[in-house]
Design a protein around this motif. Structure first.
Motif, PDB file in Angstrom:
ATOM      1  N   TYR A 258       0.380   6.355   6.388  1.00  0.00           N
ATOM      2  CA  TYR A 258       0.588   4.882   6.800  1.00  0.00           C
ATOM      3  C   TYR A 258       1.417   4.772   7.567  1.00  0.00           C
ATOM      4  O   TYR A 258       2.537   5.104   7.616  1.00  0.00           O
ATOM      5  CB  TYR A 258       1.305   4.344   5.209  1.00  0.00           C
ATOM      6  CG  TYR A 258       0.929   2.679   5.306  1.00  0.00           C
ATOM      7  CD1 TYR A 258      -0.271   2.089   4.839  1.00  0.00           C
ATOM      8  CD2 TYR A 258       2.121   1.864   5.620  1.00  0.00           C
ATOM      9  CE1 TYR A 258      -0.349   0.710   5.031  1.00  0.00           C
ATOM     10  CE2 TYR A 258       1.965   0.541   5.604  1.00  0.00           C
ATOM     11  CZ  TYR A 258       0.860  -0.025   5.288  1.00  0.00           C
ATOM     12  OH  TYR A 258       0.562  -1.442   5.554  1.00  0.00           O
TER      13      TYR A 258
ATOM     14  N   PRO B 281       0.689  -1.350   0.053  1.00  0.00           N
ATOM     15  CA  PRO B 281      -0.190   0.024  -0.266  1.00  0.00           C
ATOM     16  C   PRO B 281       0.790   1.265  -0.045  1.00  0.00           C
ATOM     17  O   PRO B 281       0.400   2.173  -0.646  1.00  0.00           O
ATOM     18  CB  PRO B 281      -0.840  -0.146   1.353  1.00  0.00           C
ATOM     19  CG  PRO B 281      -0.836  -1.528   1.445  1.00  0.00           C
ATOM     20  CD  PRO B 281       0.644  -2.024   1.131  1.00  0.00           C
TER      21      PRO B 281
ATOM     22  N   CYS C 217       2.082   1.922  -3.650  1.00  0.00           N
ATOM     23  CA  CYS C 217       1.076   2.142  -4.538  1.00  0.00           C
ATOM     24  C   CYS C 217       0.297   3.267  -4.242  1.00  0.00           C
ATOM     25  O   CYS C 217      -0.472   3.682  -4.925  1.00  0.00           O
ATOM     26  CB  CYS C 217       0.058   0.802  -4.828  1.00  0.00           C
ATOM     27  SG  CYS C 217       0.979  -0.553  -5.340  1.00  0.00           S
ATOM     28  N   SER C 218       0.690   3.782  -3.019  1.00  0.00           N
ATOM     29  CA  SER C 218      -0.436   5.146  -2.610  1.00  0.00           C
ATOM     30  C   SER C 218       0.292   6.358  -2.903  1.00  0.00           C
ATOM     31  O   SER C 218       1.316   6.468  -2.679  1.00  0.00           O
ATOM     32  CB  SER C 218      -0.604   4.861  -1.143  1.00  0.00           C
ATOM     33  OG  SER C 218      -1.400   6.124  -0.607  1.00  0.00           O
ATOM     34  N   ARG C 219      -0.588   7.248  -3.117  1.00  0.00           N
ATOM     35  CA  ARG C 219      -0.113   8.804  -3.239  1.00  0.00           C
ATOM     36  C   ARG C 219       0.087   9.304  -1.873  1.00  0.00           C
ATOM     37  O   ARG C 219       0.629  10.161  -1.362  1.00  0.00           O
ATOM     38  CB  ARG C 219      -1.075   9.627  -4.111  1.00  0.00           C
ATOM     39  CG  ARG C 219      -0.930   9.208  -5.461  1.00  0.00           C
ATOM     40  CD  ARG C 219      -2.064  10.204  -6.193  1.00  0.00           C
ATOM     41  NE  ARG C 219      -2.146  11.490  -5.506  1.00  0.00           N
ATOM     42  CZ  ARG C 219      -3.062  12.408  -5.737  1.00  0.00           C
ATOM     43  NH1 ARG C 219      -3.985  12.099  -6.620  1.00  0.00           N
ATOM     44  NH2 ARG C 219      -3.042  13.497  -5.228  1.00  0.00           N
ATOM     45  N   TYR C 220      -0.643   8.601  -0.703  1.00  0.00           N
ATOM     46  CA  TYR C 220      -0.629   9.172   0.691  1.00  0.00           C
ATOM     47  C   TYR C 220       0.201   8.217   1.587  1.00  0.00           C
ATOM     48  O   TYR C 220      -0.353   7.953   2.481  1.00  0.00           O
ATOM     49  CB  TYR C 220      -2.284   9.365   1.197  1.00  0.00           C
ATOM     50  CG  TYR C 220      -3.074  10.075   0.296  1.00  0.00           C
ATOM     51  CD1 TYR C 220      -3.087  11.445   0.111  1.00  0.00           C
ATOM     52  CD2 TYR C 220      -4.106   9.446  -0.878  1.00  0.00           C
ATOM     53  CE1 TYR C 220      -3.611  12.131  -0.713  1.00  0.00           C
ATOM     54  CE2 TYR C 220      -4.665  10.170  -1.470  1.00  0.00           C
ATOM     55  CZ  TYR C 220      -4.659  11.527  -1.408  1.00  0.00           C
ATOM     56  OH  TYR C 220      -5.511  12.210  -2.185  1.00  0.00           O
ATOM     57  N   ARG C 221       1.564   7.933   1.140  1.00  0.00           N
ATOM     58  CA  ARG C 221       2.187   7.176   1.976  1.00  0.00           C
ATOM     59  C   ARG C 221       2.598   7.859   3.315  1.00  0.00           C
ATOM     60  O   ARG C 221       3.065   7.191   4.184  1.00  0.00           O
ATOM     61  CB  ARG C 221       3.549   7.113   1.214  1.00  0.00           C
ATOM     62  CG  ARG C 221       4.344   8.163   0.750  1.00  0.00           C
ATOM     63  CD  ARG C 221       5.349   7.711  -0.042  1.00  0.00           C
ATOM     64  NE  ARG C 221       6.189   8.965  -0.716  1.00  0.00           N
ATOM     65  CZ  ARG C 221       5.699   9.300  -1.954  1.00  0.00           C
ATOM     66  NH1 ARG C 221       4.793   9.091  -2.460  1.00  0.00           N
ATOM     67  NH2 ARG C 221       6.229  10.468  -2.445  1.00  0.00           N
TER      68      ARG C 221
END
Length: 193
Positions: free
Chosen positions: A108, A98, A101-105
């Motif tokens: 996380y 995740p 693949c995420s823009r909002y790392r």
């Protein structure tokens, strides 16, 4: 732009592949072995058994096999640490997907990844130490009995996986501690990417 988590993801996946190859050694894959000896015309030893060079016959696939007096049975059984390390590396890489693949790392939590990568490193290090002890004792016993013996590629593959996992675990633990202390993030700035 390259995601900053991608190099760590690549490293943890590389360690997983190496540990999987170490796990499925002789007699599953005959070119991956811990020790080669000149006994009986040549024999290769792995985690699950051994294979002869002469006619490619192999022992039954059995975890914790016996080969007296050269191999110490309890040390062979402790090679279970390699599949355990591979499992932790797989879970850590799945946990990082995740983030890759995420823009909002930034949102996380890395705590689980840090714990899993640290457990993968510790079990890989313990497995490497056991393999060095096991195969060095066997090498000395073969030489004492007048046979030739040499280490195989799995010793070095397990060392490479352990070093990679050390780098990943250090990165993850330091990153977790850095983010827990606030890092460089200002409380007045809101990040939207």
């Amino acid at each position: 732009m390259l995601n900053p988590a991608f190099p760590i993801f690549f490293l943890i996946c590389s360690a997983f592949v190496l540990l999987t190859l170490v796990t499925f050694s002789v007699p599953f894959i005959s070119s991956f072995y811990f020790l080669h000896s000149s006994v009986a015309g040549g024999i290769k030893y792995g985690i699950w058994g051994w294979c002869l060079d002469v006619d490619d016959s192999c022992s039954p696939k059995q975890f914790g096999y016996h080969e007296d007096p050269e191999l110490v049975p309890i040390l062979i059984k402790l090679h279970v640490l390699f599949p355990i390390a591979a499992g932790f590396a797989l879970l850590a890489s799945l946990n990082l997907i995740p983030v890759v693949c995420s823009r909002y790392r930034e949102l996380y939590p890395f705590t689980l990844f840090a714990v899993l990568s640290f457990l993968a490193f510790v079990s890989s290090l313990a497995g490497f130490a056991v393999s060095i002890a096991t195969w060095t004792i066997a090498l000395d016993r073969f030489h004492r009995d007048g046979f030739q013996a040499s280490f195989g590629p799995l010793i070095w593959m397990s060392l490479a996986a352990t070093v990679i996992l050390l780098l990943v675990a250090l990165n993850a633990v330091c990153g977790m501690l850095w983010s827990a202390s606030g890092g460089r993030r200002s409380s007045r700035i809101i990040y939207t990417y």
